[in-house]
Design a protein around this motif. Structure first.
Motif, PDB file in Angstrom:
ATOM      1  N   PHE A  86      15.396   0.699   3.888  1.00 16.89           N
ATOM      2  CA  PHE A  86      14.708  -0.097   4.456  1.00 16.89           C
ATOM      3  C   PHE A  86      13.224  -0.217   3.481  1.00 16.89           C
ATOM      4  O   PHE A  86      13.295   0.785   2.565  1.00 16.89           O
ATOM      5  N   TYR A  87      12.129  -1.026   3.728  1.00 12.09           N
ATOM      6  CA  TYR A  87      11.242  -1.064   2.941  1.00 12.09           C
ATOM      7  C   TYR A  87       9.970  -0.944   3.735  1.00 12.09           C
ATOM      8  O   TYR A  87       9.862  -1.546   4.904  1.00 12.09           O
ATOM      9  N   LYS A  88       9.265  -0.081   3.258  1.00  7.67           N
ATOM     10  CA  LYS A  88       8.178   0.395   4.222  1.00  7.67           C
ATOM     11  C   LYS A  88       6.773  -0.078   3.494  1.00  7.67           C
ATOM     12  O   LYS A  88       6.556  -0.119   2.343  1.00  7.67           O
ATOM     13  N   VAL A  89       5.780  -0.701   4.239  1.00  7.39           N
ATOM     14  CA  VAL A  89       4.684  -1.168   3.998  1.00  7.39           C
ATOM     15  C   VAL A  89       3.412  -0.374   4.355  1.00  7.39           C
ATOM     16  O   VAL A  89       3.290  -0.164   5.452  1.00  7.39           O
ATOM     17  N   ALA A  90       2.705   0.128   3.345  1.00  8.46           N
ATOM     18  CA  ALA A  90       1.594   1.043   3.739  1.00  8.46           C
ATOM     19  C   ALA A  90       0.298   0.872   2.976  1.00  8.46           C
ATOM     20  O   ALA A  90       0.753   0.402   1.841  1.00  8.46           O
ATOM     21  N   LYS A  91      -0.745   1.228   3.139  1.00  4.91           N
ATOM     22  CA  LYS A  91      -1.965   1.121   2.313  1.00  4.91           C
ATOM     23  C   LYS A  91      -1.939   2.463   1.547  1.00  4.91           C
ATOM     24  O   LYS A  91      -2.063   3.450   1.911  1.00  4.91           O
ATOM     25  N   GLY A  92      -2.392   2.104   0.398  1.00 11.39           N
ATOM     26  CA  GLY A  92      -2.655   3.326  -0.787  1.00 11.39           C
ATOM     27  C   GLY A  92      -3.955   3.776  -0.851  1.00 11.39           C
ATOM     28  O   GLY A  92      -4.882   3.332   0.010  1.00 11.39           O
ATOM     29  N   PRO A  93      -4.320   4.536  -1.469  1.00 11.33           N
ATOM     30  CA  PRO A  93      -5.651   5.412  -1.936  1.00 11.33           C
ATOM     31  C   PRO A  93      -6.630   4.175  -2.099  1.00 11.33           C
ATOM     32  O   PRO A  93      -7.689   4.322  -1.921  1.00 11.33           O
ATOM     33  N   ASP A  94      -6.147   3.212  -2.898  1.00 13.27           N
ATOM     34  CA  ASP A  94      -6.862   1.942  -3.289  1.00 13.27           C
ATOM     35  C   ASP A  94      -7.204   1.136  -2.317  1.00 13.27           C
ATOM     36  O   ASP A  94      -7.745  -0.120  -2.633  1.00 13.27           O
ATOM     37  N   PHE A  95      -6.779   0.969  -1.028  1.00 13.15           N
ATOM     38  CA  PHE A  95      -6.787   0.315   0.143  1.00 13.15           C
ATOM     39  C   PHE A  95      -5.993  -0.952   0.033  1.00 13.15           C
ATOM     40  O   PHE A  95      -6.206  -1.963   0.230  1.00 13.15           O
ATOM     41  N   CYS A  96      -4.961  -0.865  -1.003  1.00  9.86           N
ATOM     42  CA  CYS A  96      -3.982  -2.223  -1.256  1.00  9.86           C
ATOM     43  C   CYS A  96      -2.624  -1.732  -0.601  1.00  9.86           C
ATOM     44  O   CYS A  96      -2.417  -0.517  -0.448  1.00  9.86           O
ATOM     45  N   SER A  97      -2.004  -2.580  -0.268  1.00  8.40           N
ATOM     46  CA  SER A  97      -0.778  -2.800   0.360  1.00  8.40           C
ATOM     47  C   SER A  97       0.346  -2.349  -0.691  1.00  8.40           C
ATOM     48  O   SER A  97       0.344  -2.799  -1.661  1.00  8.40           O
ATOM     49  N   ASN A  98       1.112  -1.328  -0.088  1.00 10.62           N
ATOM     50  CA  ASN A  98       2.130  -1.123  -1.325  1.00 10.62           C
ATOM     51  C   ASN A  98       3.456  -0.845  -0.334  1.00 10.62           C
ATOM     52  O   ASN A  98       3.657  -0.708   0.740  1.00 10.62           O
ATOM     53  N   ILE A  99       4.483  -1.656  -1.014  1.00 11.83           N
ATOM     54  CA  ILE A  99       5.973  -1.821  -0.544  1.00 11.83           C
ATOM     55  C   ILE A  99       6.858  -0.799  -1.183  1.00 11.83           C
ATOM     56  O   ILE A  99       6.787  -0.745  -2.476  1.00 11.83           O
ATOM     57  N   VAL A 100       7.221   0.113  -0.594  1.00 16.44           N
ATOM     58  CA  VAL A 100       8.281   1.050  -0.928  1.00 16.44           C
ATOM     59  C   VAL A 100       9.512   1.261  -0.268  1.00 16.44           C
ATOM     60  O   VAL A 100       9.607   1.135   0.857  1.00 16.44           O
ATOM     61  N   LYS A 101      10.576   1.105  -1.072  1.00 22.51           N
ATOM     62  CA  LYS A 101      11.868   1.002  -0.704  1.00 22.51           C
ATOM     63  C   LYS A 101      12.379   2.503  -0.249  1.00 22.51           C
ATOM     64  O   LYS A 101      12.210   3.382  -1.308  1.00 22.51           O
ATOM     65  N   LYS A 102      12.996   2.818   0.885  1.00 23.30           N
ATOM     66  CA  LYS A 102      13.150   4.140   1.228  1.00 23.30           C
ATOM     67  C   LYS A 102      14.791   4.258   1.859  1.00 23.30           C
ATOM     68  O   LYS A 102      15.255   3.286   2.388  1.00 23.30           O
ATOM     69  N   MET A 103      15.261   4.882   1.339  1.00 19.29           N
ATOM     70  CA  MET A 103      16.756   5.396   1.962  1.00 19.29           C
ATOM     71  C   MET A 103      16.678   6.060   3.323  1.00 19.29           C
ATOM     72  O   MET A 103      15.784   6.589   3.755  1.00 19.29           O
ATOM     73  N   ILE A 104      17.716   5.588   3.920  1.00 20.18           N
ATOM     74  CA  ILE A 104      17.611   6.266   5.537  1.00 20.18           C
ATOM     75  C   ILE A 104      18.091   7.662   5.567  1.00 20.18           C
ATOM     76  O   ILE A 104      17.206   8.373   6.077  1.00 20.18           O
TER      77      ILE A 104
END
Length: 411
Positions: free
Chosen positions: A390-408
């Motif tokens: 699945f793809y997880k969307v979260a804010k990074g240290p620079d307050f920008c949204s990051n999309i990270v692909k994660k395995m189950i």
């Protein structure tokens, strides 16, 4: 003069009628007496003729006896006494016959007198017959008089009718003159219209009217065909709508039974209140409502169910619509599907989505996009072996949204 003659004839007729009445009675009596006397004379004449014949026969017999006596006196004196006795008897009989002859001659004279009297009566009867003939002539004259009076009345009526007909003829003549004047006006009008039709403006009016009539007829037929096509199209759409609603409700019932874990609702169904109007030019509408069934009784879900039940019903309706109408569409998106759902229903939804994904795995272009903050729901989807990442969307240290692909497995 005719009236005076009619009056005189009427008086003569009355006099003749007064004279004829007793004469007719006397004539009837005389005819009856004549018939009776004639019958009596005929009978008397027959009797006289018979008596005369007998006398002649007796005289002849006497003569024969005398001859026999004369011839037999010389030869037989023994028979003289018997012959004398017979002769005496014949003389007596002869005297009797002479007496009867005289009597019959007297009767014959009486019959002659009666016959003369009958001739007088015959003349009277002939006079009566002449009177009857005259009476018949009078009756004929009376009928002629009646006919003449009738003709006089008819003549008076004919004169009146002739006057009426003359007045009517004069009126008809006036009407005819008026009609002839109007006819001349109509004729002039027709001639003017014919000249107008021969002008350049109306020369091709017949052909133009024919073409326009064809166009109008074709337009009317086309409109009729379009109305029939629209009706058929609307009926086909409604049949398609009915079939699809049955498929949707079937899928929706199966999903609800598989996912919902409560016991207060057996299944849900989308029901429609159709607008039965089928007139052309009026849009057909359907009012949809979601109803829940419990024990065979349908109740609208609006204001009768919880927020979680409404969310679950909305998700299942979307899945049923996708299952029915989106066979060739490979993208399904669910935004926060677990909102207001309890734990049991979340697990059931995850299991159902896993089965749904597996059933669509043979479709190469299928994609399921789920947007959620519930990491437990993502973990439940992973346990069903339906997804592996699945793809997880979260804010990074620079307050920008990051999309990270994660395995189950990593999760």
């Amino acid at each position: 003069e005719k009236a005076l003659e009619i009056q005189v004839l009427s008086q003569s007729e009355r006099k003749v009628e007064d004279t004829i009445a007793p004469t007719e009675e006397q004539l009837d009596r005389a005819e009856e007496e004549l018939r009776r006397r004639s019958d009596e004379n005929t009978a008397t004449q027959r009797r006289v003729a018979d008596t005369l014949n007998r006398l002649r026969n007796s005289v002849e017999n006497v003569r024969k006896l005398e001859q026999q006596l004369a011839s037999s006196s010389a030869s037989s004196s023994s028979n003289l006494s018997s012959l004398s006795a017979r002769l005496e008897h014949c003389r007596e009989e002869y005297e009797n016959l002479k007496t009867q002859k005289k009597k019959l001659e007297g009767q014959l004279q009486q019959l002659k007198r009666d016959l003369d009297s009958s001739q007088v009566k015959k003349r009277d009867l002939e006079d009566c017959l002449q009177i009857r003939k005259f009476e018949q002539e009078m009756q004929s004259i009376k009928e002629d008089i009646t006919s003449a009076e009738s003709r006089l009345k008819d003549l008076a009526g004919a004169r009146t009718e002739a006057s009426k007909l003359k007045a009517e003829l004069e009126k008809k003549g006036e009407t005819r003159a008026g009609q002839e004047g109007r006819n001349r006006g109509f004729t002039d009008q027709v001639n003017g219209l014919q000249r107008e039709l021969k002008s350049d403006l109306f020369r091709d009016a017949g052909t133009t009217y024919h073409h326009q009539s064809i166009k109008c007829h074709v337009g009317q037929q086309t409109a009729s065909d379009l109305e029939m096509y629209i009706l058929a199209y609307e009926r086909a759409i409604m049949r398609f709508h009915s079939d699809k609603m049955q498929e949707i409700n079937k899928t929706l019932r199966e999903l609800w039974v598989d996912i919902y874990r409560g016991g207060d609702i057996d299944f849900i169904e989308i029901r429609t209140d159709d607008d039965a109007a089928e007139s052309i030019g009026r849009r057909k509408t359907c009012n949809y409502r979601v109803a829940m069934n419990k024990g065979g009784v349908f109740i609208d879900m609006r204001q009768h169910c919880s927020a979680g039940q409404r969310v679950l019903a909305a998700l299942l309706i979307r899945l049923a619509l996708a299952e029915t109408f989106c066979n060739n569409c490979g993208v399904i998106t669910l935004d926060e599907p677990t909102t207001n759902l309890d734990r049991d229903n979340i697990e059931s939804l995850a299991t159902a989505l896993g089965q749904f994904i597996k059933s669509r795995s043979n479709t190469g272009h299928f994609q399921l996009i789920i947007i959620t903050h519930d990491e437990d729901f993502v973990e439940l989807l992973g346990r069903s072996a339906a997804i592996d990442h699945f793809y997880k969307v979260a804010k990074g240290p620079d307050f920008c949204s990051n999309i990270v692909k994660k395995m189950i497995v990593e999760q």
